[in-house]
Enzyme design. Structure first.
Site, short mmCIF file in Angstrom:
data_model
loop_
_atom_site.label_atom_id
_atom_site.label_comp_id
_atom_site.label_asym_id
_atom_site.label_seq_id
_atom_site.Cartn_x
_atom_site.Cartn_y
_atom_site.Cartn_z
N GLY A 92 0.77 -1.23 0.00
CA GLY A 92 0.00 0.00 0.00
C GLY A 92 0.80 1.28 0.00
NE ARG A 129 0.60 2.16 -6.29
CZ ARG A 129 -0.54 2.40 -6.92
NH1 ARG A 129 -0.53 3.24 -7.95
NH2 ARG A 129 -1.67 1.85 -6.54
CB CYS A 195 -13.78 4.65 -31.02
SG CYS A 195 -15.23 5.63 -31.42
CE1 TYR A 223 -2.07 -2.46 -8.93
CE2 TYR A 223 -0.47 -0.79 -8.29
CZ TYR A 223 -1.25 -1.89 -7.98
OH TYR A 223 -1.22 -2.42 -6.71
#
Length: 269
Positions: A92, A129, A195, A223
């Site tokens: 975290g 992360r 699109c 990520y």
């Protein structure tokens, strides 16, 4: 067992995992009953208590709050003669994408050690992360500049299928030109060719751009590729590992043949 300590991680709601309203873990009040049940089963061994309250946390206090609640549970279990060997606090800890000030890892570890005190517990952490987030960039080329009455768009060859965080979380990631050139600066939205109005990598960035320029979308090591897809039949990008002055291809660029390889073709009549 993974418990839900009902702690607000003060992060984006999509990556909050430790509140009572989230789908993760079991409620703290149910844990003693479930551990007692597990202790009675000859085919189960009790080892630890795990939790993870969310991602991209920029303060230590929610993490320590969750630890305090988990340690209270462990002490309660010990009083009931249920031995716990480890505590897994998940991950975290955030990174700096823009102006965030992530907590010091050393300070976090010191507070963990203080809270655990004399308890004989192994501590597991999942840094994720905080290790790889700022170790990776998404490299993309500017294909076309499209000025309109409302916006200047820089259309690039990367898209939301390559980096989903901006579209999914409205996340901010820095955009840097690979080569600094002396040109007039303008404010651009960096968008892909998919699109979808949500197909953007960055908005309102002041850049000196021309078609053909390469841009680095920073902080893409976490990520990034792992959340990429073949949406709109787009091939996934190549992955390059850079080590000093050496570059190594670690995953080749995908082809349309790769995308079709798993499809079963009907035999000819």
């Amino acid at each position: 067992l993974r418990v839900n300590p009902d702690v607000d991680p003060q992060t984006h709601p999509y990556i909050s995992t430790g509140l009572q309203e989230n789908k993760f873990g079991i409620p703290m009040e149910d844990a003693p009953r479930l551990y007692a049940f597990a202790q009675q089963q000859p085919y189960l061994d009790i080892h630890g208590v795990d939790c993870h309250i969310g991602s991209q946390l920029t303060q230590v206090s929610p993490l320590i709050d969750a630890l305090d609640r988990v340690l209270a549970l462990i002490d309660q279990l010990e009083a009931d003669d249920i031995a716990i060997n480890h505590v897994d606090l998940g991950g975290g800890i955030g990174i700096q994408y823009k102006d965030e000030q992530p907590p010091s890892i050393a300070d976090y570890i010191d507070q963990i050690k203080t809270r655990i005190g004399s308890r004989k517990l192994k501590v597991f952490l999942e840094p994720g992360r905080s290790i790889v987030g700022n170790a990776g960039v998404l490299l993309t080329q500017t294909v076309f500049l499209k000025p309109t009455a409302a916006k200047n768009f820089a259309i690039v060859d990367a898209a939301m299928n390559d980096l989903l965080r901006p579209a999914l979380y409205d996340a901010w990631q820095d955009v840097l030109p690979v080569e600094q050139l002396d040109r007039e600066t303008a404010t651009y939205d960096i968008v892909g060719p998919v699109c979808e109005t949500g197909d953007f990598l960055a908005k309102n960035r002041d850049l000196a751009l021309a078609a053909g320029d390469y841009l680095a979308i920073m902080s893409s090591g976490a990520y990034g590729f792992v959340m990429s897809s073949n949406y709109n039949s787009r091939n996934k990008a190549a992955e390059i590992m850079v080590d000093g002055d050496q570059a190594h291809l670690v995953r080749r660029r995908e082809t349309y043949a790769d995308q079709l390889a798993l499809e079963r073709l009907l035999p000819e009549d």
